[in-house]
Design a protein around this motif. Sequence first.
Motif, mmCIF file in Angstrom:
data_model
loop_
_atom_site.group_PDB
_atom_site.id
_atom_site.type_symbol
_atom_site.label_atom_id
_atom_site.label_comp_id
_atom_site.label_asym_id
_atom_site.label_seq_id
_atom_site.Cartn_x
_atom_site.Cartn_y
_atom_site.Cartn_z
ATOM 1 N N HIS A 294 37.330 16.059 29.524
ATOM 2 C CA HIS A 294 36.896 14.696 29.211
ATOM 3 C C HIS A 294 35.377 14.617 29.049
ATOM 4 O O HIS A 294 34.876 13.701 28.422
ATOM 5 N N GLY B 181 29.520 7.547 30.012
ATOM 6 C CA GLY B 181 30.749 6.914 30.471
ATOM 7 C C GLY B 181 30.685 6.569 31.946
ATOM 8 O O GLY B 181 29.602 6.382 32.519
ATOM 9 N N TRP B 182 31.847 6.574 32.560
ATOM 10 C CA TRP B 182 31.987 6.127 33.967
ATOM 11 C C TRP B 182 32.560 7.245 34.817
ATOM 12 O O TRP B 182 33.568 7.847 34.395
ATOM 13 N N SER C 35 33.740 7.912 26.151
ATOM 14 C CA SER C 35 34.720 7.187 26.953
ATOM 15 C C SER C 35 34.304 5.731 27.152
ATOM 16 O O SER C 35 34.346 4.956 26.197
ATOM 17 N N MET C 36 33.838 5.314 28.346
ATOM 18 C CA MET C 36 33.366 3.934 28.489
ATOM 19 C C MET C 36 32.242 3.660 27.483
ATOM 20 O O MET C 36 32.122 2.547 26.963
ATOM 21 N N ARG D 290 42.714 1.083 38.466
ATOM 22 C CA ARG D 290 41.289 0.737 38.637
ATOM 23 C C ARG D 290 41.105 -0.058 39.927
ATOM 24 O O ARG D 290 40.123 0.129 40.638
ATOM 25 N N TYR E 224 33.815 2.440 24.496
ATOM 26 C CA TYR E 224 34.207 1.015 24.585
ATOM 27 C C TYR E 224 32.990 0.137 24.273
ATOM 28 O O TYR E 224 33.114 -0.912 23.637
HETATM 29 C C1 MLT Z 1 34.977 7.313 31.384
HETATM 30 O O1 MLT Z 1 34.834 8.543 31.365
HETATM 31 O O2 MLT Z 1 34.096 6.557 30.977
HETATM 32 C C2 MLT Z 1 36.244 6.744 31.957
HETATM 33 O O3 MLT Z 1 37.227 7.742 32.030
HETATM 34 C C3 MLT Z 1 36.722 5.592 31.134
HETATM 35 C C4 MLT Z 1 37.942 4.934 31.708
HETATM 36 O O4 MLT Z 1 38.176 5.012 32.918
HETATM 37 O O5 MLT Z 1 38.667 4.288 30.917
#
Ligand code: MLT
Length: 265
Positions: A241, A27-28, A92-93, A130, A96
Amino acid sequence: MIALLPGGLEMAYDEAGSGIPLLLVHGWPHDRTLWTGQLGGLPTYARVIAPDLRGFGGSTVRGPYSIDQHADDLAAFLKSLGLASVVVCGLSMGGYIAFSLLRRHRALIRALVLADTRATADTDETRANRMRMIGVIEREGMEVLAARQLQSSLAPATLDRQPQLVETVRRMMASTPPEGAIAALRAMAERPDSTSLLGTIHVPTLAVGGADDTITPPDVIRGLAAAIPGSRAEILEQGGHLCPLERPAAFNHVVSEFLGALLYD
Ligand code: MLT
């Protein structure tokens, strides 16, 4: 290891084990070290493959950047490894990006693990947040961003009892190239809503989340499983998370059971 992809993109990755290929998508603002516990704990069940996405870790820091571009990069990466079908696990990301893989490269997906992620697009409030984070990175750098992001990424139990892990996560976040981190914030803000995709997922799917995840709370994870035919949710106690890193044994347990069941699918 480094995979050289079309367009000169170098994708850094680690891999361990043999058997069913399991692609782990971070993720990010993370890199492949997010999956240290899986690279160490799952190789008896799978061929575990953990790349750094474009703009992160040891991979090339160069656009174009978008969630779809990350999906296309991963498709090219899998092709370079000679893999036609894998279990995709995105956090998470990374989730997506898994949805984008479903849209653009569905045949590559043998099964799915959706970890600490959501199908909905950003709200206006999330997008505004963001843009604020982009400002923080530009003005103050990744160290400051990492210190802020840490609190929301980890469960209270991790923050209280695993100081070494907290420092490891802080360093991972702080060392993310600012260009990649900013580009990914823009890419996430622009991503489409994937809710209508959920009912069309017909590969085995597991949704996993941490009981103490405040970014993608358990109700979001249960909602994903409820919307995906035949899917189920696993909620890991004392996980935040980043539950694969915070609760590696529990995460590996549910994923290895899921992988085992695929043999009879
Ligand atoms: C992540 O962990 O990748 C982020 O929380 C994703 C997000 O900011 O939507």
